[in-house]
Design an enzyme around this catalytic site. Structure first.
Site, short mmCIF file in Angstrom:
data_model
loop_
_atom_site.label_atom_id
_atom_site.label_comp_id
_atom_site.label_asym_id
_atom_site.label_seq_id
_atom_site.Cartn_x
_atom_site.Cartn_y
_atom_site.Cartn_z
N HIS A 167 0.85 -1.19 0.00
CA HIS A 167 0.00 0.00 0.00
C HIS A 167 0.89 1.24 0.00
O HIS A 167 2.04 1.21 0.46
CB HIS A 167 -0.90 0.01 1.23
CG HIS A 167 -1.97 -1.02 1.22
ND1 HIS A 167 -3.09 -0.92 2.00
CD2 HIS A 167 -2.10 -2.18 0.53
CE1 HIS A 167 -3.87 -1.96 1.78
NE2 HIS A 167 -3.29 -2.75 0.90
N GLU A 171 0.81 3.88 1.83
CA GLU A 171 1.22 4.28 3.18
C GLU A 171 2.40 3.44 3.67
O GLU A 171 3.35 3.96 4.27
CB GLU A 171 0.08 4.11 4.19
CG GLU A 171 -1.17 4.88 3.87
CD GLU A 171 -2.18 4.06 3.11
OE1 GLU A 171 -1.83 3.44 2.07
OE2 GLU A 171 -3.36 4.04 3.53
#
Length: 159
Positions: A60, A62
């Site tokens: 992801h 993040e």
């Protein structure tokens, strides 16, 4: 003493940077999510979704930004930082925010299906955990939602 939280105009500037990263992800065939870790007015980590490119469910935006920031600082604790992400983090990413001790999280669109920072859960502010962060959701949410809607619309039209 920390200079957090950042003034609103800084939030808009950094969220626009996250949206540019999200657009880059879409051009690469990834779900358009972009993230930046900012400290002292400069980006120390950035990421885009890479689930398809890497065939990795943990890739992801993040997670990539957090890994890069930790490497830049030489520390797993990202104190005095702000994470900007174009979409509300999921449970995995919210957990990483807590573990990295990120003091502030700013995100764009809410994610009613997987969001763990207010939509389904609020892991980053759960009083049972040993770290909580301040939270600002919905910053440039319409722009983020439009990127996501456009991406999925194009994907469906190819089917």
């Amino acid at each position: 003493m920390s200079s957090l939280p950042a003034p609103e105009h800084d939030d808009l500037y950094w969220m626009r940077q996250a949206l540019e990263l999200a657009a880059d992800a879409a051009r690469q065939g990834e779900v358009p999510v972009g993230a930046l870790v900012v400290r002292d007015g400069r980006s120390i980590g950035k990421g885009i979704n890479g689930l398809e490119s890497f065939q990795d469910p943990t890739a992801h935006a993040e997670m990539q930004a957090i890994r890069q920031a930790a490497a830049a600082l030489g520390s797993r604790r990202l104190l005095d930082t702000v994470l900007y992400v174009s979409l509300e983090p999921c449970a995995m990413c919210a957990g990483a925010v807590v573990l990295a001790r990120i003091p502030r999280l700013v995100f764009g669109a809410f994610d009613p299906k997987a969001g763990a920072c207010g939509s389904l859960h609020n892991l980053v502010q759960d009083p049972r955990l040993n770290h909580r962060c301040s939270l600002a959701g919905g910053v440039l949410a319409a722009e983020s939602a439009e990127l996501l809607k456009g991406f999925f619309s194009r994907l469906r039209s190819k089917e």
